[in-house]
Design a protein around this motif. Structure first.
Motif, PDB file in Angstrom:
ATOM      1  N   SER A 151       5.768  19.355  47.034  1.00  0.00           N
ATOM      2  CA  SER A 151       5.096  20.040  45.940  1.00  0.00           C
ATOM      3  C   SER A 151       5.673  21.420  45.649  1.00  0.00           C
ATOM      4  CB  SER A 151       3.610  20.166  46.245  1.00  0.00           C
ATOM      5  OG  SER A 151       3.457  21.125  47.246  1.00  0.00           O
ATOM      6  N   GLU A 152       6.443  21.957  46.581  1.00  0.00           N
ATOM      7  CA  GLU A 152       6.924  23.313  46.325  1.00  0.00           C
ATOM      8  C   GLU A 152       8.290  23.348  45.658  1.00  0.00           C
ATOM      9  OE1 GLU A 152       6.589  25.583  49.869  1.00  0.00           O
ATOM     10  OE2 GLU A 152       4.401  25.575  49.786  1.00  0.00           O
ATOM     11  N   GLN A 153       8.966  22.197  45.683  1.00  0.00           N
ATOM     12  CA  GLN A 153      10.295  22.225  45.090  1.00  0.00           C
ATOM     13  C   GLN A 153      10.164  22.297  43.567  1.00  0.00           C
ATOM     14  OE1 GLN A 153      10.943  17.512  45.083  1.00  0.00           O
ATOM     15  NE2 GLN A 153      12.384  18.618  46.315  1.00  0.00           N
ATOM     16  N   LYS A 154      10.893  23.234  42.992  1.00  0.00           N
ATOM     17  CA  LYS A 154      10.924  23.363  41.545  1.00  0.00           C
ATOM     18  C   LYS A 154      12.369  23.144  41.167  1.00  0.00           C
ATOM     19  CE  LYS A 154       7.556  26.081  39.251  1.00  0.00           C
ATOM     20  NZ  LYS A 154       6.943  27.368  39.009  1.00  0.00           N
ATOM     21  N   LYS A 155      12.614  22.175  40.317  1.00  0.00           N
ATOM     22  CA  LYS A 155      14.017  21.837  40.068  1.00  0.00           C
ATOM     23  C   LYS A 155      14.584  22.625  38.896  1.00  0.00           C
ATOM     24  CE  LYS A 155      14.807  17.740  42.566  1.00  0.00           C
ATOM     25  NZ  LYS A 155      14.946  16.279  42.484  1.00  0.00           N
ATOM     26  N   SER A 156      15.775  23.130  39.100  1.00  0.00           N
ATOM     27  CA  SER A 156      16.461  23.850  38.030  1.00  0.00           C
ATOM     28  C   SER A 156      17.644  23.024  37.554  1.00  0.00           C
ATOM     29  CB  SER A 156      16.966  25.198  38.533  1.00  0.00           C
ATOM     30  OG  SER A 156      15.955  25.857  39.255  1.00  0.00           O
TER      31      SER A 156
ATOM     32  N   THR B  12       8.818   8.672  30.427  1.00  0.00           N
ATOM     33  CA  THR B  12      10.001   8.311  31.216  1.00  0.00           C
ATOM     34  C   THR B  12       9.734   8.585  32.696  1.00  0.00           C
ATOM     35  OG1 THR B  12      11.000  10.515  31.264  1.00  0.00           O
ATOM     36  CG2 THR B  12      11.443   9.167  29.316  1.00  0.00           C
ATOM     37  N   THR B  13      10.726   8.355  33.527  1.00  0.00           N
ATOM     38  CA  THR B  13      10.640   8.814  34.920  1.00  0.00           C
ATOM     39  C   THR B  13      11.768   9.806  35.180  1.00  0.00           C
ATOM     40  OG1 THR B  13      11.863   6.834  35.551  1.00  0.00           O
ATOM     41  CG2 THR B  13       9.488   6.759  35.860  1.00  0.00           C
TER      42      THR B  13
ATOM     43  N   ILE C  71      13.349  10.959  38.530  1.00  0.00           N
ATOM     44  CA  ILE C  71      12.377  11.298  39.559  1.00  0.00           C
ATOM     45  C   ILE C  71      12.431  10.217  40.639  1.00  0.00           C
ATOM     46  CG2 ILE C  71       9.925  11.626  40.065  1.00  0.00           C
ATOM     47  CD1 ILE C  71       9.611  12.528  37.101  1.00  0.00           C
ATOM     48  N   VAL C  72      12.746  10.616  41.850  1.00  0.00           N
ATOM     49  CA  VAL C  72      12.874   9.640  42.946  1.00  0.00           C
ATOM     50  C   VAL C  72      11.485   9.230  43.394  1.00  0.00           C
ATOM     51  CG1 VAL C  72      13.855   9.186  45.214  1.00  0.00           C
ATOM     52  CG2 VAL C  72      15.022  10.747  43.636  1.00  0.00           C
ATOM     53  N   GLN C  73      11.187   7.930  43.252  1.00  0.00           N
ATOM     54  CA  GLN C  73       9.846   7.448  43.579  1.00  0.00           C
ATOM     55  C   GLN C  73       9.717   7.188  45.068  1.00  0.00           C
ATOM     56  OE1 GLN C  73       7.934   8.289  41.420  1.00  0.00           O
ATOM     57  NE2 GLN C  73       7.255   6.558  40.213  1.00  0.00           N
TER      58      GLN C  73
END
Ligand SMILES: [Zn+2]
Ligand SMILES: [Zn+2]
Length: 367
Positions: free
Chosen positions: A8-13, A27-28, A41-43
């Motif tokens: 939950s803390e990872q914020k992707k740039s 989408t995913t 998004i890796v499920q």
């Protein structure tokens, strides 16, 4: 524990330009608004996180699926919200009250086990709002202006609890079977009294007892109070078959509300639902034309729960001192909302009808 926090803390740039990647509805993938860079998004291969209920009810906080989340509390309407995105100006999603980022605080929460991602974007939701608002009869002109400001429409993930359990119940009751009897009665025909018969329904009751069992799947219980911010039932039909394992990437670019109804209270509501279901099952088991239940003893075993997030778009704005909300189901596009009426528009409409009626009356009198 470590792994849960990382999720939950990872914020992707964006790898190209460094901008924050946001979830693209329907989408995913998460996408960069500036250069269109996309990432899938890796499920979670393990699927949904159904959690055993008992340990959570006895000891919250020390569980491996709980974690901390940054919250903003609205002093005006009481909504608790988590804002993933760095909005230029922060406003409460329900009442448009400005929020101050310095007021953010950390809170424990049970990590969602599943999420229903938004299926269409903010632009599309705004089109649905526009179409609806333009079709409103007797709406003040200013309302149309205020409601159509895209700034006022935001995507919000609402918190719900779902419960699964194995249900058993022993019952005692009565089975009622209908039968018909001919009942004589006196009638007057042509001044004479005659005897006739009519059919009447009676019920034969027989005592019965038995037991039922079955699996109660996905009892949905709302997890936020919404005392002032009531979500209309008209838009609260989500297809839960489309739930995805939770991944915080789906939250990027949206507001998430934290549950304000504790798990314990949610569980009480779901137990009431289960009692209702047990009675229905018992009645079906009794059979016949009608049933009475005298006593029922229900037990639930193997209880599990999920904290899930469901999507709505909210348009909030103030109109002559009052607060209004429109809601759109973020999966189906169903829309509902409270709305003001224009006194003058209605006044002139009624006046017009009266004039037409008077005119017609005058024309018919002239003949
Ligand atoms: Zn980019
Ligand atoms: Zn508020």
């Amino acid at each position: 524990m470590q792994e849960e926090k990382a999720v939950s803390e990872q914020k992707k740039s964006c790898v190209n330009c460094g901008a924050e990647l946001k979830y693209k509805p329907g989408t995913t993938t998460i996408t960069c608004e500036y250069c269109n860079h996309q990432e899938t998004i890796v499920q979670d291969q393990n699927g949904f996180k159904e959690l055993a209920l008992k340990p959570y009810l006895t000891e919250m906080g020390s569980q491996s699926h709980s974690e901390e989340i940054m919250m903003l509390h609205c002093k005006n309407c009481g909504a608790n919200q988590h804002i993933e995105e760095n909005y230029k100006s922060l406003h409460c999603v329900y009442c448009t009250m400005p929020l101050i980022i310095e007021d953010a605080y950390k809170e424990d929460w049970i990590l969602p086990g599943a999420i229903l991602p938004f299926q269409f974007d903010q632009k599309k939701s705004h089109q649905i709002f526009s179409k609806w608002v333009k079709g409103l009869w007797f709406a003040p002109n200013n309302l149309k202006k205020a409601a159509l400001d895209p700034q006022n429409t935001k995507g919000l993930y609402l918190p719900y609890w779902t419960f699964d359990a194995q249900l058993y119940a022993d019952y005692t009751g009565k089975r009622g079977d209908y039968y018909y009897v001919n009942v004589p009665y006196k009638a007057t025909v042509n001044g004479k009294t005659v005897t006739r018969t009519r059919q009447e329904r009676r019920t034969r009751w027989t005592s019965t007892r038995g037991n039922i069992s079955g699996f109660v799947d996905d009892t949905l219980i709302k997890a936020s109070h919404q005392r002032k911010n009531h979500i209309p039932t008209k838009i609260s039909n989500w297809n839960l078959k489309a739930l995805q394992p939770f991944n915080s990437s789906f939250l990027a670019g949206f507001v998430t509300e934290k549950y304000t109804i504790p798990l314990k209270d949610g569980h009480l509501s779901s137990t009431k639902e289960a009692e209702h279901i047990a009675k229905l099952w018992a009645k079906r088991d009794i059979g016949g034309d009608t049933q009475r239940i005298n006593s029922i003893q229900m037990r639930l075993t193997d209880e599990t729960f999920k904290h899930i997030l469901l999507p709505v778009y909210i348009s909030a704005y103030q109109y002559s001192g009052k607060k209004y909300n429109f809601f759109i189901n973020g999966q189906t596009g169903a829309i509902s909302g409270k709305r003001p009426y224009s006194f003058w528009k209605i006044f002139f409409f009624i006046l017009l009808i009266l004039i037409v009626v008077a005119l017609l009356f005058w024309l018919s009198e002239k003949k």
